[in-house]
Design an enzyme around this catalytic site. Structure first.
Site, PDB file in Angstrom:
ATOM      1  N   THR A 275      59.339  80.821  38.493  1.00  0.00           N
ATOM      2  CA  THR A 275      60.668  81.426  38.604  1.00  0.00           C
ATOM      3  C   THR A 275      61.765  80.462  38.170  1.00  0.00           C
ATOM      4  O   THR A 275      62.726  80.854  37.488  1.00  0.00           O
ATOM      5  CB  THR A 275      60.921  81.888  40.054  1.00  0.00           C
ATOM      6  OG1 THR A 275      59.956  82.882  40.396  1.00  0.00           O
ATOM      7  CG2 THR A 275      62.321  82.457  40.215  1.00  0.00           C
TER       8      THR A 275
ATOM      9  N   SER B 251      60.632  90.147  34.411  1.00  0.00           N
ATOM     10  CA  SER B 251      60.356  89.385  35.630  1.00  0.00           C
ATOM     11  C   SER B 251      59.773  88.053  35.194  1.00  0.00           C
ATOM     12  O   SER B 251      59.216  87.950  34.095  1.00  0.00           O
ATOM     13  CB  SER B 251      59.352  90.134  36.514  1.00  0.00           C
ATOM     14  OG  SER B 251      58.773  89.287  37.491  1.00  0.00           O
ATOM     15  N   THR B 252      59.914  87.056  36.045  1.00  0.00           N
ATOM     16  CA  THR B 252      59.203  85.798  35.769  1.00  0.00           C
ATOM     17  C   THR B 252      57.728  86.065  35.520  1.00  0.00           C
ATOM     18  O   THR B 252      57.093  85.425  34.668  1.00  0.00           O
ATOM     19  CB  THR B 252      59.348  84.837  36.955  1.00  0.00           C
ATOM     20  OG1 THR B 252      60.710  84.442  37.086  1.00  0.00           O
ATOM     21  CG2 THR B 252      58.476  83.595  36.779  1.00  0.00           C
TER      22      THR B 252
ATOM     23  N   THR C 169      16.534  57.684  19.422  1.00  0.00           N
ATOM     24  CA  THR C 169      16.539  58.624  20.538  1.00  0.00           C
ATOM     25  C   THR C 169      16.326  57.817  21.813  1.00  0.00           C
ATOM     26  O   THR C 169      15.493  56.911  21.850  1.00  0.00           O
ATOM     27  CB  THR C 169      15.425  59.676  20.401  1.00  0.00           C
ATOM     28  OG1 THR C 169      14.157  59.015  20.312  1.00  0.00           O
ATOM     29  CG2 THR C 169      15.634  60.525  19.147  1.00  0.00           C
TER      30      THR C 169
ATOM     31  N   SER D 106      41.420  39.958  23.115  1.00  0.00           N
ATOM     32  CA  SER D 106      41.329  39.227  24.374  1.00  0.00           C
ATOM     33  C   SER D 106      42.417  38.181  24.478  1.00  0.00           C
ATOM     34  O   SER D 106      42.831  37.586  23.472  1.00  0.00           O
ATOM     35  CB  SER D 106      39.954  38.559  24.487  1.00  0.00           C
ATOM     36  OG  SER D 106      39.884  37.738  25.631  1.00  0.00           O
ATOM     37  N   SER D 107      42.857  37.956  25.710  1.00  0.00           N
ATOM     38  CA  SER D 107      43.832  36.894  25.955  1.00  0.00           C
ATOM     39  C   SER D 107      43.132  35.564  26.214  1.00  0.00           C
ATOM     40  O   SER D 107      43.798  34.528  26.293  1.00  0.00           O
ATOM     41  CB  SER D 107      44.696  37.268  27.165  1.00  0.00           C
ATOM     42  OG  SER D 107      43.876  37.395  28.326  1.00  0.00           O
TER      43      SER D 107
END
Length: 478
Positions: free
Chosen positions: A106, A145-146, A192, A324-325
């Site tokens: 609404t 209507s909504t 597989t 990576s740091s």
């Protein structure tokens, strides 16, 4: 347009008087909704496709009511102009309600009614808030209507978002298809259960990625078509209360023309259509299928590119950033990883949609706002992730051809190719010996006089079938 600085105006609703910013195109109902639902921070204004869909529904309603003599030509023209303004991208910042809200949508409908009404008032030469000349509910929401406007707008918006996702999926599929042709002559071992199986080409592997996308494109197109059944005209619960008997047909005719969707049609049973959200559940299931399969493909890409020294190292994903740091030189598969995460979100959204659909009661499902939010997020994020995967990953993939070729001849799985000729028992013994000694299957087969090198090469090449994506007459280089 409204002045930049204007004193607040007072508007009235069921609960009483409330101040509204003087230059706001929204009104009292929108202000209350914005105050009541500070939930996600994702506002209607963040979803322009949905706003345009809402404006299209309202414009179609105005056209229908004008043609049926329910709305004056002057008012209808002003509403239509206001809706066209919104459809062209104007006033989207005035849609300030959170996408997640109570009230079955609404607040969204009220927000649209008020913005359209106030913009229409300007077209008529009046000030914002002078609703005695054109009212948000009596005029803009006439015959509506909504409960029929909101789901109709959701469906129109979803259709547009699906088209964007389909375009992105087609681009990704074409990227896989191009790699399938490029890698048509690259022999490798298939696997597989993560164990060596039988030889194939890398082209065949990438062709399978393309084929699985094509299947999902078809399912998504089917899902989009199901959105075209509308309950517009059903008003509150599907009984068409307060709407002209011919309104439903006229409004949907106008909406077809405005949206360019020729297959829009009215539901056979409007009461059922107003309470039923099954189409959203089905669409969410399709999106979950797309996400799950796309995530599996990304898992494969991460496995195939793992290493580079201690993994499979069959393909190289284009490097996108330092990984990576702390570990110099490390590069991570960040693009497949982000797609995986979007897939996880889509799967979670599907659970939300399922629960929201199940939670509806009697003649209306009050939880369509969270359904809409979840579907919009799934579609927009899948579209972005699919585009990024094609542009920043698939198109730049290269193959480690020599390594792949060598692994075929080293693999125990190669014995499966020779088993029909040398016999199952001989093949079993050779496989055991190769595993125990580290010697290659092809070496042992040749050493025992079971096959010549030329025959070995011929068998491997002969078992590989060209895919529809490879050029006719292409050969496998061993």
């Amino acid at each position: 347009m409204a002045p930049t600085h204007a004193p607040p105006r007072v508007e009235h609703d069921l609960l009483g008087d409330l101040e509204v910013p003087g230059n706001a195109y929204y009104g009292v109902h929108t202000v209350r909704a914005a105050e009541n639902f500070p939930i996600s921070g994702s506002l209607l204004s963040d979803h322009p496709i949905f706003i345009r869909a809402l404006a299209s529904v309202k414009q179609a309603a105005a056209v229908a009511n004008r043609d049926l003599g329910m709305l004056s030509e002057e008012k209808a023209r002003a509403i239509i102009l206001a809706c066209e303004d919104i459809r062209n991208g104007r006033l989207h910042d005035q849609f300030i309600v959170d996408l997640i809200q109570g009230g079955a949508g609404t607040s969204t409908n009220m927000n649209a009614n008020e913005v359209i009404s106030n913009r229409a008032l300007e077209h008529l030469g009046h000030r914002l808030g002078q609703y005695s000349y054109l009212h948000p509910l009596q005029d803009v929401n006439l015959g509506q209507s909504t409960n029929d406007v909101y789901p109709t707008a959701i469906k129109i918006a979803l259709d547009a978002q699906i088209r964007l996702l389909l375009d992105a999926m087609a681009q990704l599929r074409e990227s896989f298809e191009a790699k399938a042709v490029e890698f048509a002559d690259v022999i490798k071992m298939g696997r597989t259960q993560l164990q060596d199986a039988v030889p194939m080409t890398l082209g065949q592997e990438f062709a399978a990625f393309a084929a699985t996308l094509a299947e999902d494109e078809a399912r998504l197109q089917e899902g989009a078509f199901l959105l075209h059944e509308l309950n517009l005209g059903g008003t509150a619960i599907g009984t068409e209360l307060n709407a002209h008997p011919a309104y439903r047909t006229r409004a949907i005719d106008a909406l077809r023309e405005l949206t360019g969707i020729p297959t829009l049609q009215s539901a056979t049973d409007l009461v059922e259509a107003t309470q039923d959200v099954g189409v959203f559940v089905q669409l969410s299931g399709i999106l979950k299928r797309v996400a799950v399969k796309l995530s599996k493909t990304c898992n494969d890409l991460r496995l195939l590119s793992s290493g580079p020294r201690a993994g499979l190292n069959e393909i190289n994903l284009p490097p996108r950033q330092a990984g990576s740091s702390i570990m110099p030189g490390k590069v991570n598969p960040v693009i497949p990883e982000v797609v995986n995460q979007v897939a996880f979100e889509v799967i979670g959204n599907d659970v939300t949609i399922t629960l929201a659909a199940e939670g509806g009661q009697l003649q209306l499902n009050a939880f369509e706002p969270i359904i809409a939010r979840s579907l919009f997020a799934s579609l927009s994020h899948l579209t972005a992730a699919t585009t990024v995967l094609a542009e920043k990953c698939i198109r730049g993939i290269t193959a480690n051809r020599e390594l792949l070729n060598a692994r075929v001849y080293e693999s125990i799985g190669l014995i499966t190719v020779f088993s029909p000729v040398i016999g199952y028992e001989n093949a079993t013994e050779i496989a055991k010996e190769a595993l125990a000694t580290g010697q290659s299957v092809s070496h042992l087969v040749r050493e025992k006089g079971l096959l010549t090198q030329e025959q070995i090469d011929s068998f491997i090449a002969g078992m590989l079938r060209p895919t529809p994506l490879t050029e006719a007459g292409s050969t496998v280089s061993i």
